[in-house]
Scaffold this motif. Structure first.
Motif, PDB file in Angstrom:
ATOM      1  N   VAL A  92      33.662  35.539  33.861  1.00 50.93           N
ATOM      2  CA  VAL A  92      33.615  35.530  32.343  1.00 50.93           C
ATOM      3  C   VAL A  92      33.045  34.103  32.312  1.00 50.93           C
ATOM      4  CG1 VAL A  92      36.030  36.303  32.137  1.00 50.93           C
ATOM      5  CG2 VAL A  92      35.913  33.741  32.634  1.00 50.93           C
ATOM      6  N   GLN A  93      32.075  34.077  30.959  1.00 56.20           N
ATOM      7  CA  GLN A  93      31.266  33.013  30.743  1.00 56.20           C
ATOM      8  C   GLN A  93      31.556  32.294  29.412  1.00 56.20           C
ATOM      9  OE1 GLN A  93      28.972  32.461  28.007  1.00 56.20           O
ATOM     10  NE2 GLN A  93      28.007  30.626  29.238  1.00 56.20           N
ATOM     11  N   GLY A  94      31.864  30.901  29.560  1.00 56.65           N
ATOM     12  CA  GLY A  94      31.885  30.233  28.257  1.00 56.65           C
ATOM     13  C   GLY A  94      33.430  29.949  27.827  1.00 56.65           C
ATOM     14  N   ASP A  95      33.642  29.945  26.613  1.00 57.93           N
ATOM     15  CA  ASP A  95      34.778  29.437  25.953  1.00 57.93           C
ATOM     16  C   ASP A  95      35.313  30.451  24.970  1.00 57.93           C
ATOM     17  OD1 ASP A  95      32.876  28.996  24.071  1.00 57.93           O
ATOM     18  OD2 ASP A  95      32.959  26.844  24.432  1.00 57.93           O
ATOM     19  N   HIS A 115      34.349  31.668  36.703  1.00 56.67           N
ATOM     20  CA  HIS A 115      34.124  31.169  35.350  1.00 56.67           C
ATOM     21  C   HIS A 115      32.707  30.238  35.439  1.00 56.67           C
ATOM     22  CE1 HIS A 115      35.134  28.356  31.702  1.00 56.67           C
ATOM     23  NE2 HIS A 115      34.465  29.572  31.414  1.00 56.67           N
ATOM     24  N   VAL A 116      31.856  31.222  34.645  1.00 53.83           N
ATOM     25  CA  VAL A 116      30.587  30.694  34.500  1.00 53.83           C
ATOM     26  C   VAL A 116      30.572  29.672  33.404  1.00 53.83           C
ATOM     27  CG1 VAL A 116      28.167  31.289  33.953  1.00 53.83           C
ATOM     28  CG2 VAL A 116      29.485  32.900  35.272  1.00 53.83           C
ATOM     29  N   ASN A 169      22.856  25.856  34.348  1.00 54.97           N
ATOM     30  CA  ASN A 169      23.208  26.661  33.164  1.00 54.97           C
ATOM     31  C   ASN A 169      22.328  27.957  33.035  1.00 54.97           C
ATOM     32  OD1 ASN A 169      24.068  28.031  30.689  1.00 54.97           O
ATOM     33  ND2 ASN A 169      25.169  26.136  30.266  1.00 54.97           N
ATOM     34  N   THR A 170      22.954  29.179  33.123  1.00 54.33           N
ATOM     35  CA  THR A 170      22.097  30.572  33.034  1.00 54.33           C
ATOM     36  C   THR A 170      21.341  30.489  31.756  1.00 54.33           C
ATOM     37  OG1 THR A 170      24.144  31.477  31.819  1.00 54.33           O
ATOM     38  CG2 THR A 170      23.758  31.867  34.341  1.00 54.33           C
ATOM     39  N   VAL A 171      21.713  29.460  30.638  1.00 49.71           N
ATOM     40  CA  VAL A 171      20.787  29.337  29.504  1.00 49.71           C
ATOM     41  C   VAL A 171      19.294  29.198  29.846  1.00 49.71           C
ATOM     42  CG1 VAL A 171      21.033  26.962  28.887  1.00 49.71           C
ATOM     43  CG2 VAL A 171      21.104  28.708  27.099  1.00 49.71           C
ATOM     44  N   VAL A 172      19.159  28.432  30.943  1.00 50.23           N
ATOM     45  CA  VAL A 172      17.788  28.117  31.365  1.00 50.23           C
ATOM     46  C   VAL A 172      17.143  29.358  31.866  1.00 50.23           C
ATOM     47  CG1 VAL A 172      16.478  26.539  32.688  1.00 50.23           C
ATOM     48  CG2 VAL A 172      18.357  25.838  31.900  1.00 50.23           C
ATOM     49  N   ASP A 173      17.716  29.987  32.717  1.00 49.32           N
ATOM     50  CA  ASP A 173      17.259  31.319  33.116  1.00 49.32           C
ATOM     51  C   ASP A 173      16.728  32.188  32.170  1.00 49.32           C
ATOM     52  OD1 ASP A 173      19.096  30.239  34.882  1.00 49.32           O
ATOM     53  OD2 ASP A 173      19.635  32.104  36.052  1.00 49.32           O
ATOM     54  N   ILE A 351      24.719  32.089  41.264  1.00 46.32           N
ATOM     55  CA  ILE A 351      26.129  32.470  40.783  1.00 46.32           C
ATOM     56  C   ILE A 351      26.472  33.851  41.734  1.00 46.32           C
ATOM     57  CG2 ILE A 351      27.547  33.597  39.003  1.00 46.32           C
ATOM     58  CD1 ILE A 351      26.280  31.320  37.196  1.00 46.32           C
ATOM     59  N   LEU A 352      25.386  34.764  41.667  1.00 47.69           N
ATOM     60  CA  LEU A 352      25.763  36.213  42.456  1.00 47.69           C
ATOM     61  C   LEU A 352      25.833  35.869  43.921  1.00 47.69           C
ATOM     62  CD1 LEU A 352      25.771  39.113  41.908  1.00 47.69           C
ATOM     63  CD2 LEU A 352      23.508  39.404  42.429  1.00 47.69           C
ATOM     64  N   GLN A 353      24.848  35.048  44.457  1.00 44.78           N
ATOM     65  CA  GLN A 353      25.154  34.707  45.795  1.00 44.78           C
ATOM     66  C   GLN A 353      26.586  34.333  46.224  1.00 44.78           C
ATOM     67  OE1 GLN A 353      21.644  32.527  47.305  1.00 44.78           O
ATOM     68  NE2 GLN A 353      20.310  34.060  46.568  1.00 44.78           N
ATOM     69  N   ALA A 354      27.050  33.371  45.476  1.00 43.00           N
ATOM     70  CA  ALA A 354      28.216  32.848  45.733  1.00 43.00           C
ATOM     71  C   ALA A 354      29.282  33.850  45.364  1.00 43.00           C
ATOM     72  CB  ALA A 354      28.500  31.515  44.691  1.00 43.00           C
TER      73      ALA A 354
END
Ligand code: UD1
Ligand code: UDP
Length: 364
Positions: A92-95, A115-116, A169-173, A351-354
């Motif tokens: 899940v991501q965020g809030d 939790h992302v 943060n994935t927002v940068v990607d 995140i995927l690697q983890a």
């Protein structure tokens, strides 16, 4: 099996896109579960199209309702789907309420939960988002914190170090992947008759700001006076929640604020990039302003993104119009050469690697 990603709102679609794309690149089996919290085309399907995402495998179609009903229906629906598709991990991501429902469903079924964007705290317990993100962090087996500061917040609440990973943060990607495209391909400015570096962008949608008529009026008035004093139109792509409140409270939006429909992602990041200043109460927009080098005034009393303030990219202004005008004055000529605190654009991969690490490597 594989990974189930639960999402439901505009920011989750944008910020999980890099993880979904990493799954695709590495052929990791994944299932997309859409709660249906957002369903209007302008908040939902345009993002799937523009970000090149596959259609969700499931859409619960829960829609809008009071918190209990909305979260409860999502919890029932997500649980049923997780029982059916039996994933190894749920992300899940965020809030949002979708996050809380996804987190509760996974933890009750004893499925590993990641939790992302973990560890953000505003300290404001009245915000539904603060409850959602705190509970999701405590339910999670893996907390993907965007910064050291968010990691420290988790440690301070007693979450064991082994559960936490700082990934950025994935927002940068997402921004790195789309920023140039937005410059080259969109006619975002021309469509609205705007000139580069000669307008302000505003977003206001948060319940605490727009559900209170006096506060909403004061914020609009402050933003309009601030725009006026610099000769800038204030373009306001309006979230449906705020649009409804304007009608319900019969608010006349003052010039030079211009209400426009919510923008598609590329159009919006182009607008952010070329603006003189951004006024917002959005979490993601505070981050994007900081990353793009556009000064930001956050129309709230607190923020769960204090890194943007330490960087010199953002200041807080509550609803007092004089304070808004003053803060805009302070920020408008800053040059935007601060450091991006949100990582190097590899959060999705990390995140995927983890998540796919062999079980013996995963901390218990
Ligand atoms: C939700 C999140 C908020 C997040 C925002 C992102 C919660 C508690 N809030 O707020 O943290 O910043 O998403 O945009 O989860 N509506 C539509 N079309 C839609 C969705 C909503 O018209 O597709 C209108 C409905 O009138 C609805 C209202 O917006 O009642 C609020 O929607 P809701 O999902 O409850 O919360 P958001 O304000 O979108
Ligand atoms: N956004 C967009 N079009 C708009 C307004 C915002 O594409 O008209 C994007 C923005 O780039 C950011 C995200 O939506 O990535 C932020 O979502 P929102 O403000 O709805 O939620 P929050 O981040 O506050 O939870």
């Amino acid at each position: 099996n594989g990974i189930a990603l639960v999402l439901g709102t505009r920011p989750e679609i944008i910020k999980l896109a890099p993880v979904i794309q990493a799954c695709e690149r590495r052929s990791v089996p994944h299932t997309l579960i859409h709660t249906g919290q957002h369903y209007s085309e302008t908040l939902d399907s345009v993002f799937f199209d523009q970000l090149g995402l596959p259609d969700p495998d499931y859409n619960l179609g829960v829609g809008s309702a009071d918190h209990g009903k909305q979260t409860g229906e999502m919890l029932i629906g997500v649980e049923r789907i997780l029982q059916e598709c039996d994933p190894e991990t749920v992300l899940v991501q965020g809030d949002t309420n979708s996050v809380l429902a996804g987190a509760l469903a996974a933890s009750k079924l004893d499925v590993r939960l990641g939790h992302v964007e973990a560890g953000l705290r505003s300290g404001d317990r009245e915000m539904p988002e603060e409850t959602n993100r705190t509970l999701a962090d405590h339910a999670a087996d893996r907390c993907f914190a965007p910064t050291e500061q968010s990691r420290d917040n988790l440690l301070a609440e007693g979450i064991p170090e082994e559960r936490i990973e700082v990934t950025g943060n994935t927002v940068v990607d997402a921004l790195e992947r789309h920023k140039e495209l937005a410059r080259e391909r969109t006619t975002a400015l021309a469509d609205l008759g705007l000139d580069e570096d000669d307008y302000a962008v505003m977003t206001l949608h948060r319940a605490e700001n727009v559900d209170d008529p006096e506060r909403f009026r004061a914020l609009l008035f402050g933003a309009s006076r601030a725009g006026d004093s610099h000769g800038l139109p204030v373009v306001y792509p309006i979230h449906p929640r705020a649009r409804e409140r304007i009608e319900e409270f019969d608010i006349t939006v003052p010039e030079p604020i211009r209400l426009v429909e919510p923008r598609e992602y590329l159009e919006f990041i182009r607008l952010e990039d070329a603006a003189s200043i951004i006024l917002t109460d959005s979490g993601g927009v505070q981050e994007e302003a900081c990353i793009l080098g556009t000064p930001c005034v956050t129309l709230r009393d607190n923020t769960e993104r204090p890194e943007t303030i330490s960087a010199g990219a953002n200041v807080l202004a509550g609803p007092d119009p004089a304070t808004i005008i003053h803060r805009v004055e302070e920020m408008i000529d800053t040059d935007g050469d601060w450091e991006n605190p949100f990582g190097d654009g590899t959060a999705g991969e990390q995140i995927l690697q983890a998540v796919t690490r062999a079980p013996e490597e995963v901390p218990q």
